[in-house]
Design a protein around this motif. Structure first.
Motif, PDB file in Angstrom:
ATOM      1  N   ALA A 305       0.833  -1.211   0.000  1.00 34.49           N
ATOM      2  CA  ALA A 305       0.000   0.000   0.000  1.00 34.49           C
ATOM      3  C   ALA A 305       0.863   1.255   0.000  1.00 34.49           C
ATOM      4  O   ALA A 305       0.513   2.264  -0.631  1.00 34.49           O
ATOM      5  CB  ALA A 305      -0.934  -0.005   1.209  1.00 34.49           C
ATOM      6  N   ALA A 306       1.984   1.212   0.711  1.00 33.92           N
ATOM      7  CA  ALA A 306       2.885   2.367   0.736  1.00 33.92           C
ATOM      8  C   ALA A 306       3.454   2.633  -0.655  1.00 33.92           C
ATOM      9  O   ALA A 306       3.674   3.787  -1.046  1.00 33.92           O
ATOM     10  CB  ALA A 306       4.006   2.148   1.741  1.00 33.92           C
ATOM     11  N   GLY A 307       3.701   1.562  -1.408  1.00 32.44           N
ATOM     12  CA  GLY A 307       4.182   1.719  -2.776  1.00 32.44           C
ATOM     13  C   GLY A 307       3.163   2.422  -3.659  1.00 32.44           C
ATOM     14  O   GLY A 307       3.531   3.212  -4.534  1.00 32.44           O
ATOM     15  N   VAL A 308       1.884   2.130  -3.435  1.00 29.21           N
ATOM     16  CA  VAL A 308       0.827   2.822  -4.190  1.00 29.21           C
ATOM     17  C   VAL A 308       0.827   4.308  -3.848  1.00 29.21           C
ATOM     18  O   VAL A 308       0.682   5.159  -4.737  1.00 29.21           O
ATOM     19  CB  VAL A 308      -0.547   2.195  -3.881  1.00 29.21           C
ATOM     20  CG1 VAL A 308      -1.669   2.997  -4.542  1.00 29.21           C
ATOM     21  CG2 VAL A 308      -0.591   0.749  -4.361  1.00 29.21           C
ATOM     22  N   ASP A 309       1.012   4.640  -2.582  1.00 27.26           N
ATOM     23  CA  ASP A 309       1.079   6.053  -2.187  1.00 27.26           C
ATOM     24  C   ASP A 309       2.254   6.749  -2.865  1.00 27.26           C
ATOM     25  O   ASP A 309       2.133   7.905  -3.314  1.00 27.26           O
ATOM     26  CB  ASP A 309       1.207   6.169  -0.667  1.00 27.26           C
ATOM     27  CG  ASP A 309      -0.049   5.726   0.057  1.00 27.26           C
ATOM     28  OD1 ASP A 309      -1.132   5.742  -0.574  1.00 27.26           O
ATOM     29  OD2 ASP A 309       0.038   5.357   1.251  1.00 27.26           O
ATOM     30  N   ARG A 310       3.390   6.062  -2.949  1.00 30.79           N
ATOM     31  CA  ARG A 310       4.549   6.658  -3.621  1.00 30.79           C
ATOM     32  C   ARG A 310       4.275   6.844  -5.111  1.00 30.79           C
ATOM     33  O   ARG A 310       4.710   7.828  -5.719  1.00 30.79           O
ATOM     34  CB  ARG A 310       5.784   5.777  -3.417  1.00 30.79           C
ATOM     35  CG  ARG A 310       6.303   5.769  -1.985  1.00 30.79           C
ATOM     36  CD  ARG A 310       7.683   5.132  -1.911  1.00 30.79           C
ATOM     37  NE  ARG A 310       7.664   3.737  -2.300  1.00 30.79           N
ATOM     38  CZ  ARG A 310       7.451   2.729  -1.468  1.00 30.79           C
ATOM     39  NH1 ARG A 310       7.217   2.973  -0.177  1.00 30.79           N
ATOM     40  NH2 ARG A 310       7.472   1.482  -1.890  1.00 30.79           N
ATOM     41  N   LEU A 311       3.549   5.891  -5.693  1.00 31.92           N
ATOM     42  CA  LEU A 311       3.186   6.021  -7.106  1.00 31.92           C
ATOM     43  C   LEU A 311       2.328   7.260  -7.327  1.00 31.92           C
ATOM     44  O   LEU A 311       2.558   8.043  -8.257  1.00 31.92           O
ATOM     45  CB  LEU A 311       2.439   4.763  -7.565  1.00 31.92           C
ATOM     46  CG  LEU A 311       1.833   4.828  -8.973  1.00 31.92           C
ATOM     47  CD1 LEU A 311       2.922   4.817 -10.031  1.00 31.92           C
ATOM     48  CD2 LEU A 311       0.862   3.676  -9.202  1.00 31.92           C
ATOM     49  N   LEU A 312       1.324   7.443  -6.478  1.00 33.45           N
ATOM     50  CA  LEU A 312       0.446   8.604  -6.612  1.00 33.45           C
ATOM     51  C   LEU A 312       1.244   9.905  -6.492  1.00 33.45           C
ATOM     52  O   LEU A 312       1.032  10.851  -7.257  1.00 33.45           O
ATOM     53  CB  LEU A 312      -0.646   8.556  -5.544  1.00 33.45           C
ATOM     54  CG  LEU A 312      -1.662   7.418  -5.655  1.00 33.45           C
ATOM     55  CD1 LEU A 312      -2.619   7.422  -4.478  1.00 33.45           C
ATOM     56  CD2 LEU A 312      -2.445   7.513  -6.964  1.00 33.45           C
ATOM     57  N   THR A 313       2.161   9.939  -5.533  1.00 34.18           N
ATOM     58  CA  THR A 313       2.965  11.149  -5.344  1.00 34.18           C
ATOM     59  C   THR A 313       3.838  11.418  -6.565  1.00 34.18           C
ATOM     60  O   THR A 313       3.948  12.570  -7.026  1.00 34.18           O
ATOM     61  CB  THR A 313       3.847  11.007  -4.092  1.00 34.18           C
ATOM     62  OG1 THR A 313       3.009  10.787  -2.952  1.00 34.18           O
ATOM     63  CG2 THR A 313       4.668  12.263  -3.864  1.00 34.18           C
ATOM     64  N   SER A 314       4.461  10.378  -7.107  1.00 31.40           N
ATOM     65  CA  SER A 314       5.320  10.579  -8.274  1.00 31.40           C
ATOM     66  C   SER A 314       4.526  11.026  -9.496  1.00 31.40           C
ATOM     67  O   SER A 314       5.064  11.722 -10.365  1.00 31.40           O
ATOM     68  CB  SER A 314       6.087   9.290  -8.583  1.00 31.40           C
ATOM     69  OG  SER A 314       5.203   8.256  -9.005  1.00 31.40           O
TER      70      SER A 314
END
Length: 415
Positions: A305-314
């Protein structure tokens, strides 16, 4: 700073003071001179307290949440520190906002009490902001309009520097891929199918000199009457690929200028991150790439889930780029390779493009084609080659389009 430093009350006091001075000489009324001097002195003193007395202000902002998504309310907290030997009367404040930001970023600036010497006093300001555009947006600077205690003079100052707010694209909740069990599905499906087989997935093998004694499988050794050791079963992580076509030819000129400028490109970005988030929840290791095969973000492991958050931020900064829209590099990338779900999100799409992508569906367990602006029979031609297609123009129901495409009858969606 205002060109005219006086308020309406201060301007009236100056006019009245000058008028009293003139009338005192005209009618020889000495008392009017005293009134004139008193008014003009009061106005001058007011200007001195605002412009001559040394005063400094600083501002720090915080956002909750730190990274917002389009349409999500953000709480903005501004802490204003004032250093002044004199009291600061009530005034007004306003925070500058970038286009696309919806907020009532203004209000009354409270008065602060006087202090002995130069003391620091803090004022807390809060308001809610709703970003309507993806991107990195400045919030501020803060403008404070203050007056003297008598309300004769005013001073407008700009406090601090703008703070940057990251606005990521919104990820829409998409339906599950329930039709892909076992090896075709993600690790979440595989975990369910392996219940009762043991969580460690170990296979005993014959002992070989040099093996660690800690790896001896005593139960298997007793059963076979010879030493057996544990050998980890080699498993491959199910993978999925999401392609966002950033070629400028697929979008309007606005899509290259800044995030949030082109509604069609924003619809594609939302579809891309939403599909990636869904596949991560399914347990796939998701790679997000451009049409030329270049990575748009770091790969995300299944369930991260944290990886998805990083994707959204990028993806807050992603824009269209001026390069070839030829999908040949993508087709070559999958030549001789089998993968799980393959999701391609693109803009303007015609029959020629459908023919160019015809070879890809045979390399994917679930080939999905999401098109913002299909032309003529382009989706029908793509569906005939194995794609599951959907049209996702701006303002459409992405979740419904996704569900229709994932469904076995999804090839008819948007055709």
């Amino acid at each position: 700073m205002n060109r005219w430093p006086l308020t309406l009350r201060g301007t009236g006091a100056v006019v009245l003071g000058v008028l009293c001075f003139v009338l005192a000489h005209e009618f020889v009324v000495t008392e009017l001179i005293y009134v004139s001097v008193l008014l003009l002195t009061a106005v001058a003193a007011s200007i001195v307290t605002l412009y001559v007395v040394r005063r400094s202000e600083t501002v720090t902002r915080s956002f909750h949440p730190d990274v917002a998504t389009t349409g999500q309310d953000v709480r903005v907290h501004a802490r204003v520190q004032i250093r002044s030997p004199l009291p600061v009367a009530q005034g007004a404040w306003r925070d500058a906002l970038a286009p696309g930001m919806d907020a009532e970023a203004h209000g009354r600036f409270p008065a602060t009490a006087s202090g002995m010497g130069i003391a620091s006093r803090g004022v807390d300001l809060e308001y809610d902001l709703t970003p309507g555009r993806r991107g990195i947006h400045p919030v501020g600077p803060l403008t404070v309009t203050s007056t003297d205690p008598f309300g004769f003079a005013r001073r407008r100052t700009t406090v601090g520097e703008p703070s940057l707010l990251t606005v990521a694209p919104q990820a829409v909740e998409l339906g599950a891929l329930s039709e892909l069990p076992g090896e075709a599905g993600g690790s979440m499906h595989s975990t369910t199918n392996q219940l009762g087989q043991g969580a460690d997935n170990l296979i005993p093998r014959h002992y070989v000199p040099g093996d660690s004694m800690r790896r001896i499988h005593w139960r298997a050794s007793a059963h076979r009457d010879e030493l057996m050791v544990r050998q980890e079963e080699q498993e491959t992580t199910p993978e999925a690929v999401v392609v966002l076509d950033c070629s400028a030819a697929r979008w309007s000129e606005e899509a290259m200028r800044a995030p949030g400028e082109d509604a069609g490109f924003e619809a594609a970005v939302t579809a891309c991150v939403s599909a990636a988030a869904r596949l991560v929840r399914e347990g796939y290791r998701v790679t997000v790439i451009d049409l030329d095969g270049s990575e748009l973000a770091e790969p995300i492991d299944g369930g991260d889930a944290a990886g998805v958050d990083r994707l959204l931020t990028s993806f807050a900064r992603v824009t269209a780029v001026r390069r070839s829209a030829d999908p040949t590099p993508l087709v070559r990338l999958f030549a001789g390779v089998q993968t799980g779900p393959l999701v391609v999100v693109t803009g303007v799409f015609d029959g020629t493009d459908a023919d160019a992508l015809a070879a890809l569906p045979h390399h994917s367990a679930l080939p999905l084609l999401l098109v913002v602006a299909p032309r003529a029979d382009a989706l029908a031609r793509a569906a005939a080659t194995g794609w599951r297609t959907a049209s996702i123009p701006p303002g459409s129901d992405l979740a419904a389009a996704w569900a229709g495409a994932v469904d076995r009858g999804g090839r008819r969606v948007g055709v």
